[in-house]
Design a protein around this motif. Structure first.
Motif: not given
Ligand SMILES: C[S@@+](CC[C@H](N)C(=O)[O-])C[C@H]1O[C@@H](n2cnc3c(N)ncnc32)[C@H](O)[C@@H]1O
Length: 297
Positions: A9, A106-108, A182-184, A18-19, A22, A26, A83, A128, A157-159
């Motif tokens: 994505w 998942a730093s977004g 955070e938020g993951l 969602t990033a 967020v 902020r 948060r 991310d 990709d974290l998967r």
């Molecule tokens: C809600 S955002 C939170 C971002 C950040 N931690 C923050 O609080 O600002 C979720 C993030 O998770 C990342 N994410 C979710 N699943 C992921 C995956 N499988 N691999 C890499 N990134 C992932 C998304 O791309 C997105 O940037």
């Protein structure tokens, strides 16, 4: 599974959006008179993205967009202000107490590497999706933002099995690390969550720390009429995004089983400490949002 076979994505689609949401939360919190955080870079991401819904940077703009917009963005800035402040405080404490590098999983659009007081040589790794990190780097570079530490983006990709990529980027498993999740977890399947926590454990030298958000009771949250306003506003299908089921083992139990010291607080508790009064939507979320902090011996 190979990374290219997995769904990917960008910053305005899927969980990438969602990033951006967020970042808006902020930006708004930073512009409030009772701000809990100061994230001046957040607004630049909103200016640069072609978001599918308006993303205001202050509550005055949200109000001009209508009553629902004001309610949603008041909630977002409340929830994300609390948060982010909690995670900032934990991050800085971990560093003061000996963490020598950080990994934000998942730093977004997290800007801690650019806004917190960190030494130039401090290794700061952000993981991310490639398109999310490419957007982020382009906006930061375009606005002349300079990291305050040794910032490295790890696009993966974290998967998939990502630990090798992290190490190749300069991460040193022998150094105590502060891990930020955070938020993951709510967007991961149980298997992916377990794999993530296992890798964190494996790569953590003694004295490492973890700060992690865990959303509980997702099925009842999804039925809550106040919370239901959020996915309706953003036109997202919650069941497609929120995968964290209530039945899976709690992260703090897994982490405690490693022999780490663990403690858990709710966002409601932290809002009380920061004297932030929650709106009705945040009320629906705050007793279900848990902040876990842990330290390896
Ligand atoms: C809600 S955002 C939170 C971002 C950040 N931690 C923050 O609080 O600002 C979720 C993030 O998770 C990342 N994410 C979710 N699943 C992921 C995956 N499988 N691999 C890499 N990134 C992932 C998304 O791309 C997105 O940037």
């Amino acid at each position: 599974m190979a990374a290219e076979q997995l769904e990917a994505w960008d910053i305005v689609s899927g969980v990438g959006l969602t990033a951006l949401i967020v970042a808006a939360g902020r930006a708004i919190d930073s512009n409030r008179a009772d701000a809990l955080i100061d994230d001046p870079l957040a607004a630049h991401f909103l200016e640069a993205a072609d978001a599918p819904v308006p993303m205001p940077t202050d509550l005055g703009t949200a109000e001009r967009d209508g009553a629902e917009s004001l309610a949603i963005w008041t909630h977002m800035s409340n929830h994300l202000g609390v948060r982010t402040r909690f995670f900032d405080d934990c991050f800085l404490r971990a560093r003061a107490e000996g963490a020598e590098q950080a990994v934000v999983v998942a730093s977004g659009l997290d800007t801690r590497a650019f806004r917190l007081d960190l030494p130039a040589g401090f290794g700061f790794f952000e993981i991310d999706q490639p398109k999310v990190l490419a957007f982020k780097e382009e906006v930061l570079r375009g606005n002349g933002a300079a990291p305050r530490c040794d910032w490295r983006a790890v696009a993966t990709d974290l998967r998939t099995s990502w630990s090798g990529e992290l190490v190749r980027s300069g991460f040193d498993p022998a150094k105590p690390t502060v891990w930020v999740v955070e938020g993951l977890l709510m967007y991961l399947t149980e298997d992916a969550e377990k794999q993530l926590l296992d890798v964190i454990r494996e790569l953590s030298a003694p004295g490492s720390r973890l700060v992690c958000e865990h959303l509980r009771d997702i099925p009842s949250l999804a039925r809550d009429p106040e919370f239901a306003r959020v996915p309706a506003y953003f036109h997202v299908e919650l069941p497609e995004l929120l995968l964290g089921e209530s039945e899976r083992p709690r992260p703090e139990d897994r982490i405690a089983a490693w022999g780490w010291e663990v403690s858990t607080r709710t966002s409601a508790e932290m809002a009380g400490r920061y004297r932030r009064k929650f709106d009705p939507i945040s009320q629906a979320l705050c007793s279900r949002t848990h902040f876990i902090t842990a330290r390896s011996s």
